[in-house]
Enzyme design. Structure first.
Site, PDB file in Angstrom:
ATOM      1  N   ILE A 188       5.592  13.060 -14.139  1.00  0.00           N
ATOM      2  CA  ILE A 188       6.483  14.191 -14.482  1.00  0.00           C
ATOM      3  C   ILE A 188       7.330  13.795 -15.699  1.00  0.00           C
ATOM      4  CG2 ILE A 188       8.354  15.685 -13.688  1.00  0.00           C
ATOM      5  CD1 ILE A 188       7.443  15.205 -10.830  1.00  0.00           C
ATOM      6  N   LYS A 238      16.014   5.717  -9.432  1.00  0.00           N
ATOM      7  CA  LYS A 238      15.587   6.824 -10.304  1.00  0.00           C
ATOM      8  C   LYS A 238      16.724   7.832 -10.482  1.00  0.00           C
ATOM      9  CE  LYS A 238      10.810   6.124  -8.832  1.00  0.00           C
ATOM     10  NZ  LYS A 238       9.838   6.423  -7.778  1.00  0.00           N
TER      11      LYS A 238
END
Ligand code: HSE
Length: 436
Positions: A143, A212
């Site tokens: 992504i 993340k």
């Protein structure tokens, strides 16, 4: 038609030949035409840093590329333009990247742990040396969220983001939901399929998602949320009863990473952020993200909501975005490493006890008169309003009593559950999750 002048190849040194490193070597060989069409240059892999040189590894390399065990052979080689760090871990990776930046090399990395826990000096060094430090592969696999936040969304004020950022946990929860597996069985299956590591701590205890999230907070808000202060709860030991009960209420349990800005009355802003299992209504796109897939929802002004969904891990999908970072360097992009012109500043943090949400609560109690009254009394004493209640009758006397609340704070919920504990009605510790 004018012919574009042929440019010098971009010379690359790669550190690490694991899953993603191996994928990158494969793409560099298979996608030569694509690379040339996109950049007008060739990308040449000169050296690969490994812990042990073996003939099997050497056989996977393109002609002219050498294996080495010497870090300086990459960082100090004047013929290498870019060092790609895919070895993971923090200590040696930090040393490699610092030294390469000091030698003026651009960096491509997928190392979220390093960038979340210890990257300030690296970003400073990259800025001083006018080097690119690119890390698209570090968040959510294929992504393209890093580039999306630094470039096309840069004209927006991001107000919140929410994601499923760990494919392993999402796979385990999906198997528990769809196939009724218990946590240990689903984890074993994930390990057999190569999704989960032998030591699954980083994934199932929420730290990988928190790494993340730390990166996304910097990219979205230009704020530093110290990783050590991040509230993190994973899915280890998730009880399949809660997955099943949540389904009865119309929800799926997901490991959610969330960050939102609070605009305070005095004109300041504070950031609420953390990783936690939560109930997500089945009609939301986020509830439908299955298996090892990842997703991120961003809310920006004036863009409005944006939802990205895709493969969160895997050798070639992740290698494809590492390759896209190399293409950006080959095209001569200017450094835009954090997405902000100035240094990232420390976030003012909303403490977790102030977080507001609805709650799912399961308590194990004796099926007898007065239990529900005592429970409801403790909730009412903290101004918590119950929205739905189910008790499952069974042949044993201890039964699950599950309820959902209207919105309250984490602090009120903790206090109410302490009061419930003091009544003596609880047969095991209560289980409770936020509803989003
Ligand atoms: N272990 C990660 C996951 C993939 O399960 O999503 C790499 O970040």
């Amino acid at each position: 038609m004018t012919q574009q002048a042929t440019q010098e190849p971009l010379y690359v040194g790669l550190a690490g030949m694991g899953t993603v490193g191996g994928g990158l070597i494969q793409l560099l060989q298979e996608d030569k035409d694509l690379i040339y069409r996109r950049t007008g240059r060739r990308i040449v892999l000169r050296k690969v840093l490994v812990r042990n040189v073996t003939p099997e590894r050497a056989a996977q390399l393109p002609e002219g590329c050498e294996l080495t065990t010497d870090m300086a052979a990459l960082t100090d080689d004047p013929q290498i333009d870019v060092v790609v760090e895919l070895m993971g871990g923090t200590g040696a990776a930090h040393a490699l990247i610092s030294r390469a930046l000091e030698h003026g090399k651009h960096i491509v990395t997928a190392n979220k742990a390093l960038l979340a826990e210890d990257s300030e000096a690296l970003f400073d060094l990259a800025r001083t040396n006018n080097c690119l430090l690119r890390y698209e592969g570090s968040v959510a696999g294929a992504i393209p969220i890093v580039g999306t936040l630094t470039d096309p969304l840069a004209g927006n004020h991001i107000v919140s983001l929410m994601g499923i950022l760990n494919g392993t946990s999402n796979y385990i929860l999906s198997e528990m939901t769809t196939n009724g597996m218990d946590f240990d069985g689903a984890l074993r299956q994930a390990q057999e399929l190569g999704y989960a590591e032998a030591d699954p701590t980083l994934d199932v205890d929420g730290f990988d998602a928190a790494h993340k999230l730390t990166l996304l907070i910097r990219l979205a808000f230009g704020l530093d949320y110290p990783f050590a202060s991040m509230p993190v709860q994973g899915i280890r030991g998730m009880d399949k009863r809660d997955i099943a009960m949540a389904r009865e209420f119309g929800y799926r349990i997901k490991l959610i990473a969330e960050a939102r800005l609070h605009n305070e009355a005095d004109g300041t802003t504070r950031l609420e952020a953390g990783v936690f299992p939560a109930l997500v209504h089945h009609s939301f796109l986020m509830a439908r993200v299955g298996g090892v897939y990842n997703a991120i929802r961003l809310d920006g002004a004036p863009s409005g909501p944006i939802f990205l969904h895709g493969r969160g891990a895997g050798a070639l999908p992740t290698a494809s975005v590492v390759l896209s970072d190399l293409l950006a360097i080959a095209r001569g992009d200017k450094p835009n490493n954090t997405g902000f012109a100035n240094r990232i500043v420390r976030a003012a943090i909303v403490p977790p006890e102030e977080w507001r949400s609805r709650y799912y609560v399961r308590v194990m109690v004796h099926d007898e008169s007065g239990v529900l009254r005592d429970l409801a009394g403790c909730m009412a004493a903290e101004n918590i309003s119950m929205a739905q209640v189910i008790q499952k009758e069974n042949e044993k006397n201890v039964v699950p009593l599950v309820f959902m609340t209207h919105e309250t704070t984490a602090q009120a919920m903790t206090r109410a559950l302490q009061k419930v504990h003091e009544t003596g009605i609880l047969q095991t510790a209560p289980v409770y999750y936020r509803i989003i």
